[in-house]
Design a protein around this motif. Sequence first.
Motif, PDB file in Angstrom:
ATOM      1  N   VAL A  22       0.857  -1.191   0.000  1.00  0.00           N
ATOM      2  CA  VAL A  22       0.000   0.000   0.000  1.00  0.00           C
ATOM      3  C   VAL A  22       0.892   1.240   0.000  1.00  0.00           C
ATOM      4  O   VAL A  22       1.786   1.372   0.837  1.00  0.00           O
ATOM      5  N   PHE A  23       0.640   2.129  -0.982  1.00  0.00           N
ATOM      6  CA  PHE A  23       1.416   3.357  -1.148  1.00  0.00           C
ATOM      7  C   PHE A  23       0.515   4.585  -1.105  1.00  0.00           C
ATOM      8  O   PHE A  23      -0.679   4.497  -1.373  1.00  0.00           O
ATOM      9  N   GLY A  35       0.386  -8.087   3.512  1.00  0.00           N
ATOM     10  CA  GLY A  35      -0.060  -8.888   4.651  1.00  0.00           C
ATOM     11  C   GLY A  35      -0.130  -8.149   5.976  1.00  0.00           C
ATOM     12  O   GLY A  35      -0.333  -8.759   7.019  1.00  0.00           O
ATOM     13  N   ALA A  36      -0.010  -6.827   5.964  1.00  0.00           N
ATOM     14  CA  ALA A  36       0.029  -6.047   7.203  1.00  0.00           C
ATOM     15  C   ALA A  36      -1.349  -5.632   7.712  1.00  0.00           C
ATOM     16  O   ALA A  36      -1.499  -5.258   8.868  1.00  0.00           O
ATOM     17  N   ALA A  37      -2.361  -5.689   6.847  1.00  0.00           N
ATOM     18  CA  ALA A  37      -3.678  -5.174   7.221  1.00  0.00           C
ATOM     19  C   ALA A  37      -4.779  -6.137   6.787  1.00  0.00           C
ATOM     20  O   ALA A  37      -4.601  -6.924   5.867  1.00  0.00           O
ATOM     21  N   THR A  38      -5.920  -6.036   7.453  1.00  0.00           N
ATOM     22  CA  THR A  38      -7.075  -6.883   7.161  1.00  0.00           C
ATOM     23  C   THR A  38      -8.201  -6.026   6.594  1.00  0.00           C
ATOM     24  O   THR A  38      -8.491  -4.952   7.122  1.00  0.00           O
ATOM     25  N   PHE A  39      -8.845  -6.516   5.536  1.00  0.00           N
ATOM     26  CA  PHE A  39      -9.960  -5.787   4.926  1.00  0.00           C
ATOM     27  C   PHE A  39     -11.180  -5.819   5.844  1.00  0.00           C
ATOM     28  O   PHE A  39     -11.547  -6.867   6.360  1.00  0.00           O
ATOM     29  N   TYR A  73       2.619   0.333  15.059  1.00  0.00           N
ATOM     30  CA  TYR A  73       3.995   0.043  14.651  1.00  0.00           C
ATOM     31  C   TYR A  73       4.063  -0.806  13.385  1.00  0.00           C
ATOM     32  O   TYR A  73       5.144  -1.051  12.862  1.00  0.00           O
ATOM     33  N   THR A  74       2.911  -1.230  12.875  1.00  0.00           N
ATOM     34  CA  THR A  74       2.855  -1.993  11.631  1.00  0.00           C
ATOM     35  C   THR A  74       3.128  -1.103  10.425  1.00  0.00           C
ATOM     36  O   THR A  74       3.646  -1.557   9.412  1.00  0.00           O
ATOM     37  N   PHE A  75       2.796   0.178  10.524  1.00  0.00           N
ATOM     38  CA  PHE A  75       2.968   1.105   9.401  1.00  0.00           C
ATOM     39  C   PHE A  75       4.442   1.257   9.039  1.00  0.00           C
ATOM     40  O   PHE A  75       5.306   1.269   9.901  1.00  0.00           O
ATOM     41  N   GLU A  76       4.706   1.399   7.737  1.00  0.00           N
ATOM     42  CA  GLU A  76       6.041   1.747   7.264  1.00  0.00           C
ATOM     43  C   GLU A  76       6.252   3.249   7.431  1.00  0.00           C
ATOM     44  O   GLU A  76       7.288   3.688   7.898  1.00  0.00           O
ATOM     45  N   ASN A  77       5.285   4.023   6.992  1.00  0.00           N
ATOM     46  CA  ASN A  77       5.308   5.483   7.094  1.00  0.00           C
ATOM     47  C   ASN A  77       3.878   5.958   7.313  1.00  0.00           C
ATOM     48  O   ASN A  77       2.993   5.597   6.535  1.00  0.00           O
ATOM     49  N   ALA A  93       3.216  10.330   5.700  1.00  0.00           N
ATOM     50  CA  ALA A  93       4.287  10.924   6.505  1.00  0.00           C
ATOM     51  C   ALA A  93       5.225  11.789   5.658  1.00  0.00           C
ATOM     52  O   ALA A  93       5.836  12.719   6.171  1.00  0.00           O
ATOM     53  N   ASP A  94       5.305  11.502   4.358  1.00  0.00           N
ATOM     54  CA  ASP A  94       6.244  12.235   3.507  1.00  0.00           C
ATOM     55  C   ASP A  94       5.648  13.497   2.895  1.00  0.00           C
ATOM     56  O   ASP A  94       6.194  14.581   3.054  1.00  0.00           O
ATOM     57  N   CYS A  95       4.509  13.384   2.207  1.00  0.00           N
ATOM     58  CA  CYS A  95       3.937  14.558   1.538  1.00  0.00           C
ATOM     59  C   CYS A  95       2.843  15.228   2.372  1.00  0.00           C
ATOM     60  O   CYS A  95       2.358  16.293   2.008  1.00  0.00           O
TER      61      CYS A  95
END
Length: 120
Positions: A22-23, A35-39, A73-77, A93-95
């Motif tokens: 996910v981006f 695999g980090a999140a559930t629908f 803490y699962t999030f990358e950003n 977190a970036d834009c």
Amino acid sequence: MSTNEASINTKTNTDGKNKETVFCTFCPSKILNVGAATFVIMEFALPHIHSKGEGEGNQQETITEYWLIEDMYTFENIGVSHTVGNIKYLACADCERGPIGWHDLATKKSYIALSRVKHE
């Protein structure tokens, strides 16, 4: 099967987890790994997307399809807003575009709207 269900089936594995990374839709920032999140389906009204400093959006959009993230803490950003009621809005977190979802302070769970991120 509706086209919406078919779309969800292409984004989830047999456990209902995201099978694509996910981006952010506005920049190349990675938000969640595979695999980090559930629908989940739930109804929640998010303010329209804006950039930090553009002012708060008064208009809202009711969204029903979310990725559930059990642990922050699962999030990358991920960027987090000030507390609004019992939630914190989530943004890139970036834009700093958002909100793309929200964090529930009572349950400590986070939700990312499928319609506000891209999957690759």
